[in-house]
Design an enzyme around this catalytic site. Structure first.
Site, mmCIF file in Angstrom:
data_model
loop_
_atom_site.group_PDB
_atom_site.id
_atom_site.type_symbol
_atom_site.label_atom_id
_atom_site.label_comp_id
_atom_site.label_asym_id
_atom_site.label_seq_id
_atom_site.Cartn_x
_atom_site.Cartn_y
_atom_site.Cartn_z
ATOM 1 N N ASN A 139 116.608 5.977 73.791
ATOM 2 C CA ASN A 139 117.599 6.076 72.723
ATOM 3 C C ASN A 139 117.500 4.927 71.728
ATOM 4 O O ASN A 139 117.111 3.815 72.111
ATOM 5 C CB ASN A 139 119.005 6.124 73.329
ATOM 6 C CG ASN A 139 119.340 7.516 73.826
ATOM 7 O OD1 ASN A 139 119.147 8.498 73.140
ATOM 8 N ND2 ASN A 139 119.847 7.600 75.042
ATOM 9 N N HIS A 194 121.356 13.812 68.700
ATOM 10 C CA HIS A 194 121.863 13.613 70.055
ATOM 11 C C HIS A 194 123.000 12.592 70.030
ATOM 12 O O HIS A 194 122.859 11.492 69.505
ATOM 13 C CB HIS A 194 120.730 13.095 70.952
ATOM 14 C CG HIS A 194 121.187 12.593 72.294
ATOM 15 N ND1 HIS A 194 121.801 13.409 73.211
ATOM 16 C CD2 HIS A 194 121.128 11.363 72.849
ATOM 17 C CE1 HIS A 194 122.083 12.702 74.283
ATOM 18 N NE2 HIS A 194 121.698 11.455 74.090
#
Length: 333
Positions: A139, A194
């Site tokens: 991420n 996301h």
């Protein structure tokens, strides 16, 4: 004197030892090990390689945890190392490595820190496995998938972000929980970036082909008395809710990644909501990666589904794209 092996086995053929279905996991923290275990349970690889720069003893210990289960996992070869040559000849490389945010570190600096880590990882992976598919889990996944694409020089079909695959699975699970129906029979998509700004496509949520919005037109809106918007909020917040008492949400991520790896290694051509280059879709003009439904097989992403979005859904997608591009323009690649 002949060894026990020589007395037991007569060799008839000198075999090539090049793996046919090798999968490498880069970054052996909780998420990386969850990916490795899930892939092993699904029996997807004839060789599984684990790479990390952690202390040698810790890396050895993590590998031994898998090797001691090898009778049950049926992965014939599990290797590890701190040198990137252990990743050689991989068909699929899964990257979970990422920087931890330091005290006082700003989000832009954290992203750049991850970019600097990716510069070494991607160059090394490409050196040893130039024909592999990259699956990015680290991420912020959409931005780092873009970074991996730029750094690798790979065609966009072979650089994939795990994106909203898990978000959508959690969303369907929560829909099923409300309806008393198994999640496999509940169909719905969470698309876009996301995380918090992801877009639930309420217009397409259905069970047995019956659109929930045809039964309840206010579904997912502020006027919805049943508050179906809470389903998406719960899906978005689920990871942090798990992390609070457990410190990690790695199991679900590992299973989601193995689900994607299965589609690639078995050429299943299933449709997944995963992060891909979305320039040219929904009025987006910049090179950003967002999750849309994609057909996933042995060549990575072969096709993108043309999902019809409501105007407000498309606007939210465009807003996410603009924000990602604003951040990406500042990155030093």
């Amino acid at each position: 004197m002949a060894t026990v092996k020589d007395q037991l086995i007569m060799n008839l053929l000198k075999e090539e030892q090049t793996p046919q279905n090798k999968i490498t996991v880069v970054g052996i923290g909780a998420v990386g090990m969850a990916c490795a275990l899930s892939i092993s349970v699904k029996e997807l690889a004839d060789e599984l390689a684990l790479f990390d720069v952690m202390e040698e003893d810790k890396l050895k210990g993590e590998v031994m945890r898998l090797q001691h289960c090898s009778l049950f996992l049926k992965t014939p070869k599990i290797v590890s190392g701190k040198d990137y040559n252990v990743t050689a000849n991989s068909k699929l490389v899964i990257i979970t490595a990422e920087a931890c945010q330091q005290e006082g570190e700003s989000p832009p600096n954290l992203v750049q820190h991850n970019v600097n880590i990716f510069k070494l990882i991607i160059a090394s992976v490409v050196k040893y496995s130039s024909n592999c598919t990259l699956l990015i889990v680290s991420n912020p996944v959409d931005i780092l998938t873009y970074v991996a694409w730029k750094l690798s020089g790979f065609p966009q079909n072979r650089v994939i972000g795990s994106g909203c695959n898990l978000d959508s699975a959690c969303f369907c699970s929560l829909v099923g929980e409300r309806l008393g129906v198994h999640p496999l029979s509940c169909h719905g998509w969470v698309l876009g970036e996301h995380g918090d700004s992801s877009v639930p496509v309420w217009s397409g949520v259905n069970v047995a082909g019956i659109l929930l919005k045809s039964l309840h037109p206010a579904l997912g809106t502020d006027a919805d008395k049943e508050q179906w918007k809470e389903v998406h909020r719960q899906a978005v917040d689920s990871a942090s809710e798990v992390i609070k008492p457990k410190s990690s949400s790695s199991w679900a991520i590992g299973l989601s990644v193995a689900d994607l790896a299965e589609s690639i290694t078995k050429n299943l051509r299933r449709v997944h909501p995963i992060s891909t280059m979305i320039k040219g879709f929904y009025g987006i003009e910049d090179e950003v990666f967002l999750s849309v439904p994609c057909i996933l097989g042995q060549n990575g992403i072969s096709d993108v589904m043309k999902v019809t979005l409501m105007p407000e859904e498309e606007a939210r997608l465009k807003k996410s794209a603009d924000e990602l591009w604003r951040i990406q323009k500042q990155l030093l690649l």
